[in-house]
Design a protein around this motif. Structure first.
Motif, PDB file in Angstrom:
ATOM      1  N   ASP A 289       0.934  -1.231   0.036  1.00 50.82           N
ATOM      2  CA  ASP A 289       0.057   0.128  -0.025  1.00 50.82           C
ATOM      3  C   ASP A 289       0.849   1.041   0.064  1.00 50.82           C
ATOM      4  O   ASP A 289       0.167   2.446   0.054  1.00 50.82           O
ATOM      5  CB  ASP A 289      -0.947   0.078   1.161  1.00 50.82           C
ATOM      6  N   VAL A 290       2.100   1.225   0.159  1.00 53.34           N
ATOM      7  CA  VAL A 290       2.969   2.398   0.591  1.00 53.34           C
ATOM      8  C   VAL A 290       3.582   3.051  -0.878  1.00 53.34           C
ATOM      9  O   VAL A 290       3.545   4.168  -0.905  1.00 53.34           O
ATOM     10  CB  VAL A 290       4.045   1.932   1.296  1.00 53.34           C
ATOM     11  N   GLY A 291       3.869   2.211  -1.884  1.00 56.09           N
ATOM     12  CA  GLY A 291       4.412   2.747  -3.155  1.00 56.09           C
ATOM     13  C   GLY A 291       3.440   2.437  -3.823  1.00 56.09           C
ATOM     14  O   GLY A 291       2.238   2.027  -3.899  1.00 56.09           O
ATOM     15  N   THR A 292       3.525   2.984  -5.273  1.00 54.36           N
ATOM     16  CA  THR A 292       2.514   2.695  -6.289  1.00 54.36           C
ATOM     17  C   THR A 292       2.791   1.206  -7.045  1.00 54.36           C
ATOM     18  O   THR A 292       1.986   0.864  -8.079  1.00 54.36           O
ATOM     19  CB  THR A 292       2.393   3.971  -7.635  1.00 54.36           C
ATOM     20  N   GLY A 293       3.712   0.636  -6.754  1.00 50.72           N
ATOM     21  CA  GLY A 293       3.959  -0.860  -7.186  1.00 50.72           C
ATOM     22  C   GLY A 293       4.203  -0.815  -8.575  1.00 50.72           C
ATOM     23  O   GLY A 293       3.890  -1.657  -9.166  1.00 50.72           O
ATOM     24  N   ALA A 294       5.003  -0.046  -8.905  1.00 55.00           N
ATOM     25  CA  ALA A 294       5.612   0.340 -10.430  1.00 55.00           C
ATOM     26  C   ALA A 294       6.345  -0.896 -10.557  1.00 55.00           C
ATOM     27  O   ALA A 294       6.536  -1.700 -11.584  1.00 55.00           O
ATOM     28  CB  ALA A 294       6.023   1.732 -10.789  1.00 55.00           C
ATOM     29  N   VAL A 295       7.332  -1.154 -10.011  1.00 55.61           N
ATOM     30  CA  VAL A 295       8.535  -2.108  -9.932  1.00 55.61           C
ATOM     31  C   VAL A 295       7.902  -3.473  -9.382  1.00 55.61           C
ATOM     32  O   VAL A 295       8.196  -4.533  -9.945  1.00 55.61           O
ATOM     33  CB  VAL A 295       9.734  -1.981  -9.109  1.00 55.61           C
ATOM     34  N   HIS A 430       8.809  -2.918  -1.578  1.00 55.30           N
ATOM     35  CA  HIS A 430       8.054  -2.851  -0.385  1.00 55.30           C
ATOM     36  C   HIS A 430       8.312  -1.413   0.230  1.00 55.30           C
ATOM     37  O   HIS A 430       7.801  -1.189   1.635  1.00 55.30           O
ATOM     38  CB  HIS A 430       8.187  -3.833   0.720  1.00 55.30           C
ATOM     39  N   THR A 431       8.602  -0.324  -0.519  1.00 56.25           N
ATOM     40  CA  THR A 431       8.636   1.030   0.099  1.00 56.25           C
ATOM     41  C   THR A 431       7.758   2.092  -0.539  1.00 56.25           C
ATOM     42  O   THR A 431       7.383   1.750  -1.683  1.00 56.25           O
ATOM     43  CB  THR A 431       9.977   1.672  -0.085  1.00 56.25           C
ATOM     44  N   GLU A 432       7.747   3.082   0.033  1.00 51.53           N
ATOM     45  CA  GLU A 432       6.962   4.353  -0.642  1.00 51.53           C
ATOM     46  C   GLU A 432       7.609   4.683  -1.748  1.00 51.53           C
ATOM     47  O   GLU A 432       7.026   5.389  -2.578  1.00 51.53           O
ATOM     48  CB  GLU A 432       7.059   5.594   0.315  1.00 51.53           C
ATOM     49  N   ASN A 433       8.934   4.375  -2.170  1.00 51.41           N
ATOM     50  CA  ASN A 433       9.481   4.758  -3.209  1.00 51.41           C
ATOM     51  C   ASN A 433       9.586   3.873  -4.576  1.00 51.41           C
ATOM     52  O   ASN A 433      10.273   4.165  -5.326  1.00 51.41           O
ATOM     53  CB  ASN A 433      11.152   4.911  -2.682  1.00 51.41           C
ATOM     54  N   ASP A 434       8.527   3.067  -4.148  1.00 54.67           N
ATOM     55  CA  ASP A 434       8.360   1.952  -5.521  1.00 54.67           C
ATOM     56  C   ASP A 434       7.460   2.840  -6.624  1.00 54.67           C
ATOM     57  O   ASP A 434       6.275   2.580  -6.377  1.00 54.67           O
ATOM     58  CB  ASP A 434       7.738   0.387  -5.136  1.00 54.67           C
ATOM     59  N   THR A 435       8.019   3.525  -7.229  1.00 53.47           N
ATOM     60  CA  THR A 435       7.082   4.464  -8.171  1.00 53.47           C
ATOM     61  C   THR A 435       7.706   4.457  -9.537  1.00 53.47           C
ATOM     62  O   THR A 435       8.864   3.993  -9.785  1.00 53.47           O
ATOM     63  CB  THR A 435       7.235   5.784  -7.729  1.00 53.47           C
ATOM     64  N   LEU A 436       6.847   4.891 -10.388  1.00 48.72           N
ATOM     65  CA  LEU A 436       7.196   4.704 -12.007  1.00 48.72           C
ATOM     66  C   LEU A 436       8.490   5.330 -12.415  1.00 48.72           C
ATOM     67  O   LEU A 436       9.198   4.487 -13.268  1.00 48.72           O
ATOM     68  CB  LEU A 436       5.982   5.453 -12.711  1.00 48.72           C
TER      69      LEU A 436
END
Lengths: 467, 467
Positions: A289-295, A430-436
């Motif tokens: 739930d924390v990043g946008t799950g791009a990776v 699994h971090t907030e930093n998983d972004t596009l």
């Protein structure tokens, strides 16, 4: 728009009847040409990136049990249809529900500082109270397990282990045990809370969440991960002479016994000759739930949907069926994959081979098969087509499939693991930093090409991968 | 422990009386040797890092008006005394108070997603309400200023400008205008909120805070910065055909008219011959509240205190006084530096030269002077001692001093700017990610050596830097 390109020949259709010669021997020049064509298509196209952009922009984080997860299922159904899949459907099941609440985590003495932390998945909250206690540090899970009984009474256990960075990601296996079982091991010794250094290789101030599992009959205590810089900070305080105390205030919902409906989203490019023979490509649709799950695992969604699209745009359908499965609830325990195996147990013999993408951003360097002996020569011939892309074939033949696909592998499906350079995967995992912006577009194109080439090879070569 | 080493010679004492020959001509071999010795000391010592570790561990974030800021003043006084400064004192004044509250920032349509954002310093809150409106994007501050009157009625302005990465950090100047004055410019057009892409060069999901200033007689509207990935996300949504709406809920305290006591912390290594002649080294003690201020400006604190310590450990005191000034409230407008100039206006003629460190992590590549013509040869001779460390002397002679020290420069103090590679400075600047692990230990040693060498050169060479 993609322009259809010719693939099949009359000769190709004969191959599955010819068991004494291999694909490698007989069809080299024509089928290789067709695979080259799909390779060039993928290498010169942004489709897989566009799919990830769409998923992360229009849905974003999609944790099991959230409205966004439901939205992701609709998104996936619509996207598969738009991309030209012949059949698209969902398969529902139930998974346990967990809901993250707010978290306030602080070092309270000797030098009060707030820290960046995240609850581990399934962690209980603190029930409207604040858990505050002295911190006792352990180098790793083994050291925690070796602590004397009752030695952590009214203490908070802190595992300081720092994950190692490796190309194949094997540092994860060495680190993740503390995340999965640390809380219960600490509780057995009397601890009232469990803290760990995040399972991650970065030095950014993001905590890495991830699933933890309480053991039965052990008291459930709050479990959180600190960002690496905050774990450093706590270790620095522990070098001073005074006790370090820590407080956790966390209101994760009490979801005990509750479940939520999850859905695998499945799309097929139906085989022209052997529609019941299924080649699977897998990725997981859910994310933390924390990043946008791009990776994790938008990239897998992008690669597998793009491969399906490229096959759907061929002038003729390949002989076998390509089935792209976007699994549900991978992050909390491969629930979607396990449900798939349960629902499809009777057809598992027709699952001729599968591959998952759930390992991030890096360029593939290795094809690791898990197939029949008689298929190895064909696999080597296919691997030669990948050699110009920097891919070698592993000398082993025991792959079961990455993450979700391992459930199908355990149920008898042959597999290929395409192993990428995972050196930076656990920087974002699994971090907030998983972004596009973390998606490596160049590697993505190459990997999309490899999966598309594999999809065509596996659906149209007639090779018998089953053991 | 440091071992004192011999520095002064009887000859050195004569130099200030000799105005017709330069330091470069006369004292080359002996003083150069002494400067080499202090260089070697610093290059083989961890003192400046240990100071930063102490500050970030034992105090942490130290924003003006917080208890930790008060603790940082005590920490600095004690640290200076422990490091062997001859005199240590504080100078108090008042600064305006601003207190960050909680912030909830969300894209609410067409695809609801929470974003990572921070209030800009001095921003008002939303008064217990939620400000929600359609987003109108502008490429930069100039485009916002050019918007027609009333064109932003009940809109939220969003400046998308992406800061450029440069070695000398000049991208900051081009980006920061939107941060400082964007909110009032938007309010003039009727906007109810102001959003900007963070002034930062990283792609991590951290927003960069920093001060903004409302213009008089313009409505004060909430002002926030988005992390770069979230600004990307908002831009991606703006490429779709539907309006993008955004909501801000923020409870920054109403501190209108309130002030808080701030304190510069000053330590001297008193000159043996000309104690009234003051060489200043500066850094700022305050930090933003989100990181631990290791880079901004813990590094400056570490470098300047270490340089003072090395001078205090010499067998004899240098001729002039070294004054290390840890300035208060730099982040919210150089308040401490301005107060210093006010309090010391009568002594500014005795401020012979100064240098600040407030530009992060990189290795120094350039010495840029702002001194008298007659001192330039001496400065060149000194620069030659730095050449083996990769430092060149700039061809200009107009330096005023970095950040705080520019206030003293404007009051007539000669200056040297030691310019470091600032390529990564704005990756961490004003973010939660400004933590101890970001400090480049190797560059820190070199830079500490350079400042220590400079401190010795400036206090003990007799060169007249004043114009």
């Amino acid at each position: 728009m993609l322009i259809p390109f010719p693939l099949k020949s009359a000769l190709a259709g004969l191959l599955v009847l010819t068991t004494s010669v291999t694909w490698a021997d007989e069809l080299a020049s024509e089928t290789k040409q067709q695979i080259q064509t799909i390779k060039d298509k993928a290498l010169n196209d942004d489709l897989s990136f566009e799919i990830i952009e769409s998923l992360t922009t229009e849905v974003g984080p999609r944790m099991v049990g959230t409205p966004a997860e439901k939205a992701s299922v609709k998104w996936a159904v619509n996207k598969m249809k738009a991309l030209g899949f012949d059949k698209v459907w969902t398969e529902e099941s139930e998974a346990t529900l967990w809901e993250r609440g707010t978290l306030d985590a602080q070092i309270t003495a000797p030098y009060p500082q707030k820290v960046k932390a995240l609850a581990l998945g399934n962690s209980v909250g603190t029930g409207g109270e604040t858990v505050s206690a002295e911190v006792v540090a352990f180098d790793n899970l083994e050291a925690l397990k070796a602590a004397p009984a009752d030695s952590l009474d009214n203490k908070i256990a802190f595992v300081t282990y720092q994950m190692e960075r490796h190309r194949d990601g094997h540092g994860y296996g060495k680190a993740v045990g503390a995340r999965v079982s640390g809380a219960s091991e600490a509780a057995k010794k009397g601890a009232v809370g469990f803290i760990m250094r995040s399972v991650g290789t970065d030095t950014n101030r993001f905590a890495h969440t991830g699933v933890q599992m309480y053991q039965d009959d052990v008291k459930k205590i709050p479990a959180i991960a600190l960002s690496n810089p905050d774990a450093d900070l706590m270790e620095a305080m522990l070098t001073r002479d005074e006790p370090v105390t820590f407080s956790i205030t966390m209101d994760n919902a009490d979801t005990k016994g509750k479940t939520t409906t999850i859905a695998n989203v499945i799309g097929e490019v139906t085989g022209s000759t052997y529609p019941d023979q299924v080649v699977t490509l897998g990725a997981h649709l859910d994310s933390w739930d924390v990043g946008t799950g791009a990776v994790d695992d938008g990239i897998g969604v992008g690669i597998t949907l793009a491969a399906g699209h490229y096959l759907s745009q061929l002038e003729e359908r390949p002989e076998r069926t390509l089935r792209v499965i976007l699994f549900a609830a991978e992050e909390i325990g491969l629930h979607g994959a396990k449900d798939y195996v349960k629902k499809h147990r009777d057809e598992m013999d027709n699952h001729v081979i599968g591959a998952e993408w759930d390992f991030g951003n890096g360029k593939i360097y290795e094809l690791a098969p898990g197939v029949s002996q008689q298929a190895l020569d064909d696999m080597r011939a296919f691997a030669q087509l990948l050699a110009p892309l920097g891919v070698e074939m592993a000398s082993t033949n025991n792959a079961k499939g990455q993450s979700d696909m391992s459930a199908l592998g355990n149920a008898g499906q042959p597999a290929v693991n395409f192993n990428p350079d995972g050196s930076d995967y656990f920087d974002f995992h699994h971090t907030e930093n998983d972004t596009l912006d973390k998606v490596d577009k160049a590697a993505l194109k190459t990997n999309t090409a490899i999966y598309s080439m594999f999809a065509l090879f596996a659906t149209d070569s007639g090779v018998d991968f089953r053991k």
